[in-house]
Motif scaffolding. Structure first.
Motif, PDB file in Angstrom:
ATOM      1  N   THR A   9       0.831  -1.210   0.000  1.00  0.00           N
ATOM      2  CA  THR A   9       0.000   0.000   0.000  1.00  0.00           C
ATOM      3  C   THR A   9       0.862   1.254   0.000  1.00  0.00           C
ATOM      4  O   THR A   9       0.620   2.193  -0.777  1.00  0.00           O
ATOM      5  N   LEU A  10       1.868   1.287   0.875  1.00  0.00           N
ATOM      6  CA  LEU A  10       2.749   2.457   0.956  1.00  0.00           C
ATOM      7  C   LEU A  10       3.476   2.701  -0.362  1.00  0.00           C
ATOM      8  O   LEU A  10       3.451   3.813  -0.902  1.00  0.00           O
ATOM      9  N   TRP A  11       4.129   1.664  -0.882  1.00  0.00           N
ATOM     10  CA  TRP A  11       4.922   1.836  -2.099  1.00  0.00           C
ATOM     11  C   TRP A  11       4.038   2.084  -3.316  1.00  0.00           C
ATOM     12  O   TRP A  11       4.384   2.897  -4.184  1.00  0.00           O
ATOM     13  N   GLY A  12       2.912   1.399  -3.401  1.00  0.00           N
ATOM     14  CA  GLY A  12       2.015   1.579  -4.549  1.00  0.00           C
ATOM     15  C   GLY A  12       1.441   2.987  -4.613  1.00  0.00           C
ATOM     16  O   GLY A  12       1.489   3.646  -5.661  1.00  0.00           O
ATOM     17  N   ASN A  13       0.908   3.465  -3.496  1.00  0.00           N
ATOM     18  CA  ASN A  13       0.295   4.794  -3.489  1.00  0.00           C
ATOM     19  C   ASN A  13       1.334   5.904  -3.554  1.00  0.00           C
ATOM     20  O   ASN A  13       1.116   6.929  -4.212  1.00  0.00           O
ATOM     21  N   LEU A  14       2.484   5.713  -2.870  1.00  0.00           N
ATOM     22  CA  LEU A  14       3.558   6.703  -2.960  1.00  0.00           C
ATOM     23  C   LEU A  14       4.095   6.773  -4.388  1.00  0.00           C
ATOM     24  O   LEU A  14       4.361   7.867  -4.920  1.00  0.00           O
ATOM     25  N   GLY A  15       4.227   5.616  -5.019  1.00  0.00           N
ATOM     26  CA  GLY A  15       4.666   5.592  -6.417  1.00  0.00           C
ATOM     27  C   GLY A  15       3.690   6.301  -7.335  1.00  0.00           C
ATOM     28  O   GLY A  15       4.092   7.009  -8.274  1.00  0.00           O
ATOM     29  N   MET A  16       2.381   6.125  -7.071  1.00  0.00           N
ATOM     30  CA  MET A  16       1.368   6.804  -7.877  1.00  0.00           C
ATOM     31  C   MET A  16       1.473   8.317  -7.727  1.00  0.00           C
ATOM     32  O   MET A  16       1.395   9.073  -8.708  1.00  0.00           O
ATOM     33  N   ILE A  17       1.678   8.790  -6.492  1.00  0.00           N
ATOM     34  CA  ILE A  17       1.806  10.233  -6.243  1.00  0.00           C
ATOM     35  C   ILE A  17       3.026  10.797  -6.976  1.00  0.00           C
ATOM     36  O   ILE A  17       2.944  11.848  -7.628  1.00  0.00           O
ATOM     37  N   ILE A  18       4.163  10.107  -6.869  1.00  0.00           N
ATOM     38  CA  ILE A  18       5.396  10.571  -7.520  1.00  0.00           C
ATOM     39  C   ILE A  18       5.229  10.572  -9.034  1.00  0.00           C
ATOM     40  O   ILE A  18       5.632  11.519  -9.729  1.00  0.00           O
ATOM     41  N   LEU A  19       4.614   9.511  -9.565  1.00  0.00           N
ATOM     42  CA  LEU A  19       4.405   9.398 -11.012  1.00  0.00           C
ATOM     43  C   LEU A  19       3.548  10.552 -11.532  1.00  0.00           C
ATOM     44  O   LEU A  19       3.842  11.139 -12.579  1.00  0.00           O
ATOM     45  N   ILE A  20       2.503  10.888 -10.795  1.00  0.00           N
ATOM     46  CA  ILE A  20       1.618  11.986 -11.210  1.00  0.00           C
ATOM     47  C   ILE A  20       2.344  13.320 -11.174  1.00  0.00           C
ATOM     48  O   ILE A  20       2.144  14.183 -12.030  1.00  0.00           O
ATOM     49  N   ARG A  21       3.229  13.493 -10.212  1.00  0.00           N
ATOM     50  CA  ARG A  21       3.951  14.772 -10.078  1.00  0.00           C
ATOM     51  C   ARG A  21       5.026  14.939 -11.149  1.00  0.00           C
ATOM     52  O   ARG A  21       5.269  16.063 -11.622  1.00  0.00           O
ATOM     53  N   VAL A  22       5.687  13.843 -11.539  1.00  0.00           N
ATOM     54  CA  VAL A  22       6.832  13.982 -12.450  1.00  0.00           C
ATOM     55  C   VAL A  22       6.440  13.901 -13.922  1.00  0.00           C
ATOM     56  O   VAL A  22       7.181  14.391 -14.778  1.00  0.00           O
ATOM     57  N   ASP A  23       5.285  13.301 -14.239  1.00  0.00           N
ATOM     58  CA  ASP A  23       4.889  13.153 -15.644  1.00  0.00           C
ATOM     59  C   ASP A  23       3.888  14.240 -16.018  1.00  0.00           C
ATOM     60  O   ASP A  23       2.792  14.297 -15.462  1.00  0.00           O
ATOM     61  N   LEU A  24       4.250  15.077 -16.982  1.00  0.00           N
ATOM     62  CA  LEU A  24       3.402  16.207 -17.372  1.00  0.00           C
ATOM     63  C   LEU A  24       2.069  15.762 -17.964  1.00  0.00           C
ATOM     64  O   LEU A  24       1.074  16.486 -17.870  1.00  0.00           O
ATOM     65  N   ARG A  25       2.033  14.570 -18.578  1.00  0.00           N
ATOM     66  CA  ARG A  25       0.778  14.090 -19.158  1.00  0.00           C
ATOM     67  C   ARG A  25      -0.271  13.792 -18.098  1.00  0.00           C
ATOM     68  O   ARG A  25      -1.467  13.719 -18.398  1.00  0.00           O
ATOM     69  N   LEU A  26       0.181  13.616 -16.862  1.00  0.00           N
ATOM     70  CA  LEU A  26      -0.753  13.307 -15.776  1.00  0.00           C
ATOM     71  C   LEU A  26      -1.112  14.550 -14.957  1.00  0.00           C
ATOM     72  O   LEU A  26      -1.728  14.428 -13.899  1.00  0.00           O
ATOM     73  N   HIS A  27      -0.743  15.725 -15.441  1.00  0.00           N
ATOM     74  CA  HIS A  27      -1.090  16.965 -14.743  1.00  0.00           C
ATOM     75  C   HIS A  27      -2.477  17.424 -15.185  1.00  0.00           C
ATOM     76  O   HIS A  27      -2.653  18.475 -15.799  1.00  0.00           O
ATOM     77  N   THR A  28      -3.469  16.602 -14.890  1.00  0.00           N
ATOM     78  CA  THR A  28      -4.867  16.886 -15.236  1.00  0.00           C
ATOM     79  C   THR A  28      -5.706  16.840 -13.969  1.00  0.00           C
ATOM     80  O   THR A  28      -5.263  16.303 -12.938  1.00  0.00           O
ATOM     81  N   PRO A  29      -6.922  17.402 -14.023  1.00  0.00           N
ATOM     82  CA  PRO A  29      -7.776  17.386 -12.820  1.00  0.00           C
ATOM     83  C   PRO A  29      -8.010  15.982 -12.258  1.00  0.00           C
ATOM     84  O   PRO A  29      -7.987  15.780 -11.047  1.00  0.00           O
ATOM     85  N   MET A  30      -8.235  14.997 -13.145  1.00  0.00           N
ATOM     86  CA  MET A  30      -8.507  13.636 -12.687  1.00  0.00           C
ATOM     87  C   MET A  30      -7.335  13.077 -11.882  1.00  0.00           C
ATOM     88  O   MET A  30      -7.505  12.505 -10.801  1.00  0.00           O
ATOM     89  N   TYR A  31      -6.119  13.278 -12.368  1.00  0.00           N
ATOM     90  CA  TYR A  31      -4.961  12.735 -11.671  1.00  0.00           C
ATOM     91  C   TYR A  31      -4.581  13.583 -10.460  1.00  0.00           C
ATOM     92  O   TYR A  31      -3.971  13.071  -9.520  1.00  0.00           O
TER      93      TYR A  31
END
Length: 311
Positions: free
Chosen positions: A38-60
Motif C-alpha cells: 500500500t505504501l509503495w504503490g500509493n507513494l509511487g502513484m503520487i510521484i508518477l503523477i507529479r513527475v509526468d506532465l501528461r498526468l497533470h490533469t484534474p482527474m490525476y
C-alpha cells in the motif's frame, strides 16, 4: 428512578485472534506485505503523477489526493492490526482509541468525497468537454479538495463525539483489531438511542449522498456514451471511467455491507474480515486498479522505468 452504575472505561483491550495464536505470525506477515505494498504503490502513484506532465490533469490531481488518503487511512489501522497479532492483544488508552477512531473516520470520509468528486470530473470530461477546462481550473480543483477536507473534519467530529458519548459498561475487551464502531457499540449499556440515530443519520447523509453524486454522474455518462455512433468510440470513452468505477464499487460496496446492513445475525469474525478488506486491502488495490486499467498511467510508468534503467 434509581441511578445505574456504569463502569468507567479508561482503556480498551484489543484481543482479536488471541484464541488462535497459531494464526498470529502468518496473519502478521500478510498484513505487513499488504501495508508495504500500500505504501509503495500509493507513494509511487503520487510521484508518477507529479513527475509526468501528461498526468497533470484534474482527474490525476484528485487521484494523487486519493492515494495520499489511502496511505493515511491504512497507516491509522494496519500497524495496529499487526501489533495486536504480534503481542497477542494490545491495551489502548481511551484517548488513543478516540484519536484512532477520529483519524480513521476523517480519512475514510475524505475518500468518499474524493471518489464523488472524481465521478463529477468524469461526467464533465465526457458530457461537457467544452466546459471541462473552464470549470476544472486549478483554483476550482483546490477548492473542491479543500471542501472535501473540511467536510471530512466535520464528519469525523460528529461521528466521534456520537460514538464516545455512549456509556460503556461491563468488559472493556474488544474482540477486534482496531477501534471501529461495530465493536464499540457492543460494549455500550444504558440508553444509546440518540447517539445511534446520529451515527445512522451520518451514514445516510455521507455514504448515500456521495453515492447519489456518483450514480447520477455515471447515468449521464452512460447516456452520453450510448449516443456515440461507433463501438470503438464507446469503448474508448468508457475505458476512461473503468478504473474509477471499479474502485468505487469495491469501496462503497464494503462500507454499505459494514454499516448499513441489518444488525441481527452479525458475527465478529465476519465484521473483522470486512473491516480488513476496506481498511487494508482496498487501499492496496487502488494503485493497481488505476495502473493496470489506465493507458496513460501505464505509459507514464514505462517511461519512468526506462528512465531509471538508463540512468
Amino acid at each position: 428512578m434509581a441511578e445505574k452504575n456504569f463502569t468507567l472505561v479508561t482503556e480498551f483491550l484489543l484481543i482479536a485472534f488471541t484464541d488462535c495464536p497459531e494464526r498470529a505470525l502468518p496473519l502478521f506477515l500478510l498484513f505487513l506485505f499488504i501495508y508495504l505494498t500500500t505504501l509503495w504503490g500509493n507513494l509511487g502513484m503520487i510521484i508518477l503523477i507529479r513527475v509526468d506532465l501528461r498526468l497533470h490533469t484534474p482527474m490525476y490531481f484528485l487521484l494523487s489526493h486519493l492515494s495520499f488518503m489511502d496511505i493515511c487511512y491504512s497507516s491509522v489501522t494496519v500497524p495496529q492490526m499487526m501489533a495486536v497479532l504480534l503481542e497477542h492483544g494490545v491495551a489502548l488508552s481511551y484517548t488513543r482509541c478516540v484519536t484512532q477512531f477520529f483519524l480513521f473516520t476523517f480519512f475514510g470520509s475524505i475518500d468518499c468525497y474524493l471518489l464523488a468528486l472524481m465521478a463529477y470530473d468524469r461526467y464533465l470530461a465526457v458530457c461537457r468537454p467544452l466546459l471541462y477546462v473552464t470549470i476544472m481550473t486549478q483554483k476550482a480543483r483546490l477548492g473542491f479538495v479543500g471542501g472535501a477536507y473540511v467536510a471530512g473534519v466535520f464528519s469525523a467530529l460528529v461521528r466521534t463525539v456520537s460514538a464516545f458519548t455512549l456509556s460503556f459498561c461491563g468488559t472493556n475487551e474488544i474482540d477486534f483489531i482496531f477501534c471501529d464502531l461495530p465493536p464499540l457499540l457492543k460494549l455500550t449499556c444504558g440508553d444509546s438511542y440518540t447517539q445511534e440515530v446520529v451515527i445512522i443519520v451520518f451514514a445516510i447523509f455521507v455514504i448515500p449522498a456521495c453515492m447519489v453524486v456518483i450514480l447520477v454522474s455515471y447515468l449521464l455518462i452512460i447516456l452520453a456514451i450510448l449516443r456515440i455512433p461507433s463501438v470503438g468510440g464507446r469503448a474508448k470513452t468508457f475505458s476512461t471511467c473503468a478504473s474509477h468505477l471499479t474502485s468505487v464499487s469495491l469501496f462503497f460496496g464494503t462500507l454499505i455491507f459494514m454499516y448499513l446492513r441489518d444488525k441481527s445475525g452479525q458475527s465478529t469474525e465476519e465484521d473483522r474480515v470486512v473491516s480488513v478488506f476496506y481498511t487494508a486491502v482496498i487501499p492496496m488495490l487502488n494503485p493497481l486498479i488505476y495502473s493496470l486499467r489506465n493507458k496513460e498511467v501505464k505509459e507514464a510508468l514505462k517511461k519512468a522505468l526506462n528512465r531509471a534503467r538508463l540512468s
